[in-house]
Design a protein around this motif. Structure first.
Motif, mmCIF file in Angstrom:
data_model
loop_
_atom_site.group_PDB
_atom_site.id
_atom_site.type_symbol
_atom_site.label_atom_id
_atom_site.label_comp_id
_atom_site.label_asym_id
_atom_site.label_seq_id
_atom_site.Cartn_x
_atom_site.Cartn_y
_atom_site.Cartn_z
ATOM 1 N N ILE A 146 0.967 6.836 -6.787
ATOM 2 C CA ILE A 146 -0.087 7.849 -6.997
ATOM 3 C C ILE A 146 0.515 9.255 -6.897
ATOM 4 C CG2 ILE A 146 -2.249 8.795 -6.047
ATOM 5 C CD1 ILE A 146 -2.810 5.854 -5.038
ATOM 6 N N GLU A 147 1.375 9.431 -5.887
ATOM 7 C CA GLU A 147 2.022 10.751 -5.706
ATOM 8 C C GLU A 147 2.773 11.167 -6.969
ATOM 9 O OE1 GLU A 147 3.005 11.150 -0.922
ATOM 10 O OE2 GLU A 147 4.587 10.525 -2.318
ATOM 11 N N ASP A 171 -11.977 -2.746 0.980
ATOM 12 C CA ASP A 171 -12.098 -2.310 2.383
ATOM 13 C C ASP A 171 -10.775 -1.756 2.903
ATOM 14 O OD1 ASP A 171 -14.682 -3.143 2.329
ATOM 15 O OD2 ASP A 171 -14.353 -5.005 3.459
ATOM 16 N N ILE A 172 -9.710 -2.402 2.507
ATOM 17 C CA ILE A 172 -8.388 -1.926 2.961
ATOM 18 C C ILE A 172 -8.121 -0.519 2.428
ATOM 19 C CG2 ILE A 172 -5.907 -2.290 2.617
ATOM 20 C CD1 ILE A 172 -6.444 -5.317 2.957
ATOM 21 N N LYS A 175 -10.656 7.744 -1.180
ATOM 22 C CA LYS A 175 -11.075 9.154 -1.282
ATOM 23 C C LYS A 175 -10.305 9.864 -2.401
ATOM 24 C CE LYS A 175 -10.344 10.253 3.058
ATOM 25 N NZ LYS A 175 -10.227 11.079 4.273
ATOM 26 N N HIS A 176 -9.171 9.324 -2.762
ATOM 27 C CA HIS A 176 -8.301 10.002 -3.733
ATOM 28 C C HIS A 176 -8.289 9.342 -5.092
ATOM 29 C CE1 HIS A 176 -6.538 12.474 -0.532
ATOM 30 N NE2 HIS A 176 -6.684 11.390 0.214
ATOM 31 N N ILE A 197 0.795 4.214 -2.758
ATOM 32 C CA ILE A 197 0.614 5.646 -2.447
ATOM 33 C C ILE A 197 1.722 6.472 -3.110
ATOM 34 C CG2 ILE A 197 0.616 7.365 -0.572
ATOM 35 C CD1 ILE A 197 -0.682 5.154 1.218
ATOM 36 N N ILE A 241 0.840 -1.210 0.000
ATOM 37 C CA ILE A 241 0.000 0.000 0.000
ATOM 38 C C ILE A 241 0.867 1.250 0.000
ATOM 39 C CG2 ILE A 241 -1.568 1.364 1.469
ATOM 40 C CD1 ILE A 241 -2.846 -1.358 2.242
ATOM 41 N N SER A 242 1.912 1.246 0.810
ATOM 42 C CA SER A 242 2.766 2.437 0.879
ATOM 43 C C SER A 242 3.397 2.720 -0.485
ATOM 44 C CB SER A 242 3.828 2.273 1.955
ATOM 45 O OG SER A 242 4.757 1.285 1.573
ATOM 46 N N MET A 277 -9.987 1.804 4.404
ATOM 47 C CA MET A 277 -9.388 1.998 5.742
ATOM 48 C C MET A 277 -8.242 3.005 5.709
ATOM 49 S SD MET A 277 -9.081 -1.811 7.324
ATOM 50 C CE MET A 277 -10.288 -3.001 6.822
ATOM 51 N N VAL A 278 -7.427 2.887 4.689
ATOM 52 C CA VAL A 278 -6.272 3.794 4.656
ATOM 53 C C VAL A 278 -6.634 5.143 4.016
ATOM 54 C CG1 VAL A 278 -4.647 1.869 4.573
ATOM 55 C CG2 VAL A 278 -5.352 2.945 2.449
ATOM 56 N N GLY A 279 -7.816 5.224 3.464
ATOM 57 C CA GLY A 279 -8.265 6.503 2.916
ATOM 58 C C GLY A 279 -7.920 6.714 1.460
ATOM 59 N N LEU A 280 -7.427 5.661 0.795
ATOM 60 C CA LEU A 280 -7.038 5.825 -0.612
ATOM 61 C C LEU A 280 -8.265 6.016 -1.509
ATOM 62 C CD1 LEU A 280 -4.126 3.427 -1.648
ATOM 63 C CD2 LEU A 280 -4.292 5.911 -1.946
#
Lengths: 739, 117
Positions: free
Chosen positions: B68-69, B89-90, B98-99, B65, B61-62, B93-96
């Protein structure tokens, strides 16, 4: 040290535990200004005084130049005139050796004539004259002058060479024992006069505190007591001797032997040598008892004791046996009444026995100080010579007595061991779940009434107990003055990672350390005392636990179970200790009757890439088998992968493994993931993973958050040897998600 | 050079990446390398399809992210598709989520990218 020994020393491997005394004596001997002129080393026969004295001499000879050490050991059976010649020879040659820094002068063992010539050669005319005067007095038949000359030799040499002498006199009780004759009285008087002189200091050693007849020096010397070796040191000495003699041993048995043998190096060596000679190991109490009886009666120990305990008449033996077998002090008058003999005769015998260090006189009362081994020997001699018993009969008695005493000592030794074990176990409590079977000693089948058991407050499920995080342990004696009964250890801790009064826990643990089970009376007593302690501490959660090394009587178990007191025997304690310290997983062994239908699966993962997928695969199989749907299985897998990664990441030990245990029950799956390293990532603080300024989520630190989101319960546990994370997933409709 | 371990295709200047079954550090970095290579070639539209992905771990996940950046820095677009429920769901949970738009299928994602919505 023995490589350059001047006087014979025992091998270094057999020399244990006297460094402190030697260092102290050496430092006192070399002090520039002494408050007391001398020291007296008091200790029982063969306790190691001679070795200390010789090592003091050795050190002083080679490591300093301020005082000249002279060592002389009194001998039994030496005639007065022989003593004078031997004494002057030893004194002068040791002084010469010290001045020349040449130990060969001593080791060459010169005669007086040779020594006189050596003194002339190095222009030590004063010493040569001393020797010459002695020879002249002796040849003229003036033994008194010869003796005076000899005894004063150290003083004269010290004065004329301007080097203070440090006189080391060994086995002085031998001259005390000879103090009755006129000649020896003269020696004693001369020695006393000399030792009172300020010009030199001295160190004496003897088996009796009575330094010289007439007690002329008492109060003017520092008395240093030399006791037997401490048990640990004595055991180590025996271990070393056993190894050297290829004798098989059990260290615990050697410890019991060491205690019985009073830490006396000669006794310890005799027993090991006898065992070696008998080709017998020291592996059991019976082995030791057999070897001890043999060496005492037929072996080296008996031979030495026979020579040391010099008994001139049957009367002496009767007096000695009376004191040895008495359990209290007896005056001369009491003994003469019991033996129906003249008090004066008893007094003479008693005086002789005091000079041997076997009796001690204190305010008119006389007590046995010979120790247990000599007591056994006296019992043997008396039994065979007076009581008409055969040696085999006495030997059987000794073996039987040793077995009983040894068994009792073994029981006592277990006490301290178990108590220490329990404290270790308590301090290893760290919020784990432990199986209740380890805390419920089973009531015998015929009387089993499970309904009697009232689960404690911290019992989470039917089969598990939540252990607290223990922060410390202490004894109860401070709060229980004048109480007797089993000792109680109190462990203070907290539950559920909540460190407030509401979650404070007190475990009160009674420990019955004996060779018999906990009785109903002891159970009642524990319940009473623990109730009082409970009132005193007022813990939010009191837990009572009794550990009985030999188990519990059934009525005791009923009482304790009825009060909700946990009960554990040695076997259960061992299992608990094992799982806490080694396996770190609290599961019941197969031998405990567990009613639960739990199933467990263990998986061990190496630290290799993608090893966590093995765990995920196992979770998939187990989860599906339990009836979890695909989504739940996927969530368990994902959470488990996170737990494994975390465990790998924090495991600092190279080549270590991660241990997994899947515990399947009717309503849930519990997965324990455990490493041998540091803590796992802690639970993230609320808001700590808020989005950074870029608007995107934080890149790292999501592991714990994901596990929490994916599972119903997540717990972190610190173990004595690592850390554990516990994941719980409830089956829909059968359990509840717990917040 | 574009990493050959990653299954990808280009559709009308849109790069469609098919993620592996398990997105860990290594697989995440492989994805990142492919994206870097296309970004270097001035291709800025990406669809990452997770229909073949069972597990995405936190390290994966990191890295996602980070990808994506990088795409957003270049003013590019990235869509995720085919996520299984647990992975969806994961991401929640991490808020991805939303982006990044999370679409059911690769096709939906490509069409949305084409339409420029």
């Amino acid at each position: 040290m023995e490589n350059n020994a001047i006087h014979p020393l025992c091998p270094e491997r057999e020399f244990f535990g006297r460094r402190r005394e030697i260092d102290y004596i050496c430092s006192r001997a070399t002090e520039p200004h002494k408050l007391l002129p001398g020291m007296f080393l008091a200790g029982k026969r063969w306790v190691g005084k001679t070795e200390v004295l010789r090592r003091v001499y050795q050190w002083l000879f080679w490591n300093q130049a301020g005082i000249a050490p002279i060592y002389y050991q009194f001998k039994s059976g030496t005639l007065t005139e022989d003593f004078a010649g031997e004494y002057i020879l030893e004194t002068v040659k040791q002084c010469l050796a010290f001045i020349k820094r040449d130990s060969q002068v001593i080791n060459a063992n010169p005669t007086l004539n040779e020594l006189e010539k050596m003194l002339m050669d190095v222009d030590l005319s004063v010493a040569a004259e001393l020797v010459s005067n002695y020879k002249e007095a002796k040849s003229g038949g003036d033994y008194a002058a010869a003796l005076k000359n000899a005894v004063r030799a150290p003083h004269i040499l010290s004065h004329q060479w301007n080097i203070p002498v440090f006189l080391i006199l060994d086995d002085t009780d031998r001259i005390a024992g000879k103090g009755y004759s006129r000649e020896w009285s003269a020696i004693v008087e001369e020695c006393g006069n000399l030792l009172r002189h300020d010009s030199f200091s001295f160190l004496m050693a003897g088996a009796t505190r009575r330094i010289l007849p007439g007690e002329a020096l008492n109060g003017a010397v520092e008395i240093i007591e030399l006791a037997g070796l401490e048990e640990e040191l004595a055991t180590s000495l025996m271990v070393e001797l056993c190894r050297h003699n290829s004798t098989q041993y059990d260290r615990e048995i050697l410890a019991i032997a060491a205690r019985k043998l009073e830490g006396n190096p000669m006794y310890l060596k005799s027993v090991v040598w006898s065992a070696s000679k008998m080709r017998k190991g020291l592996l059991s109490l019976k082995d030791f008892a057999d070897v001890y009886a043999h060496t005492l009666i037929d072996g080296n120990l008996g031979f030495s004791l026979n020579a040391a305990v010099s008994l001139e008449t049957l009367h002496d033996l009767k007096v000695l046996n009376l004191y040895a077998s008495a359990d209290q002090e007896n005056s001369v008058e009491e003994v003469s009444t019991k033996l129906k003999c003249d008090p004066d005769v008893v007094k003479r015998t008693v005086d002789r026995l005091i000079s041997f260090g076997l009796l001690e006189k204190n305010l008119g009362a006389i007590a046995w100080t010979g120790g247990n081994v000599v007591k056994d020997f006296v019992g043997y001699v008396y039994g065979t010579r007076v009581a008409g018993k055969t040696p085999e009969e006495i030997k059987t008695q000794i073996v039987s007595k040793e077995l009983k005493e040894g068994f009792s000592v073994k029981g006592e030794k277990v006490e301290g061991k178990i108590k220490a074990e329990i404290i270790d176990v308590l301090t290893a409590f760290s919020g784990q779940m432990a199986h209740a079977a380890l805390f419920r000693n089973p009531i015998q089948a015929s009387q089993s009434k499970d309904s009697l058991y009232q689960p404690g407050l911290d019992e989470k499920e039917n089969d598990a107990i939540l252990l607290p995080q223990v922060v410390g342990c202490f004894g109860s004696t401070r709060w229980e003055k004048n109480e007797s009964g089993m000792p109680i250890v109190i462990a203070n801790g907290f539950q559920n990672d909540r460190y407030d009064a509401a979650h404070e826990v007190f475990w009160m643990v009674g420990i019955k350390e004996s060779t018999s089970p906990v009785t109903a009376d002891e159970a009642t007593d524990f319940i009473r005392r623990s109730t009082l302690l409970q009132r005193h501490f007022k813990p939010a959660t009191p837990v009572r636990w009794v550990v009985g090394t030999e188990g519990f009587a059934n009525d005791a178990l009923h009482k304790l179970a009825g009060e909700g007191v946990y009960t554990t025997d040695t076997e259960q304690l061992g299992m608990l200790k094992n799982v806490l310290e080694h396996r770190d997983t609290i599961v019941p062994p197969a031998c405990i009757n567990v009613t639960s239908s739990n199933q467990e699966f263990d998986v061990v993962l190496p630290m290799s890439p993608r090893a966590e997928l093995v765990a995920a695969r196992a979770a998939e199989e187990i989860g599906a088998g339990m009836g979890f749907d695909d989504d739940a299985v996927s969530r368990i897998k994902a959470a488990l992968v996170e737990a494994c990664i975390n465990a790998f990441e924090h495991c600092k030990i190279k080549g270590s493994k991660v241990y997994l245990r899947f515990v399947v029950s009717d309503d849930k799956l519990v997965v324990q993931v455990q490493n041998k390293g540091a803590l796992f990532d802690r639970m993230p603080a609320p808001g700590s993973l808020a989005e950074p300024a870029s608007g995107l989520p934080h890149k790292r630190g999501w592991g714990m958050e994901l596990m929490k989101g994916l599972m119903d319960e997540v717990r972190l546990e610190t173990l004595s040897s690592g850390a554990r994370i516990v994941l719980v997933k409830y089956l829909p409709g059968k359990g509840e998600k717990r917040e | 050079m574009i990493n050959q371990h990653i299954n990808y295709k280009e559709i009308d200047n849109i790069v469609v990446l098919h993620a592996e079954n398990y997105i860990n550090k290594m697989e995440g970095e492989n994805l990142e390398k492919v994206c870097d290579a296309f970004l270097a070639k001035r291709t800025y539209k990406f669809v990452i399809d997770f229909s073949g992905t069972d597990i995405i771990n936190s390290i994966g996940i990191s890295i996602l992210i980070g990808i994506i950046e990088k795409i957003k820095e270049k003013k590019g677009l990235v869509l995720f598709s085919g996520l299984k429920k647990v992975n969806h769901d994961i991401f929640d949970m991490v808020g991805l989520s939303k982006h990044i738009p999370l679409l059911k299928t690769e096709e939906e994602a490509v069409n949305r990218m084409k339409s420029g919505q």
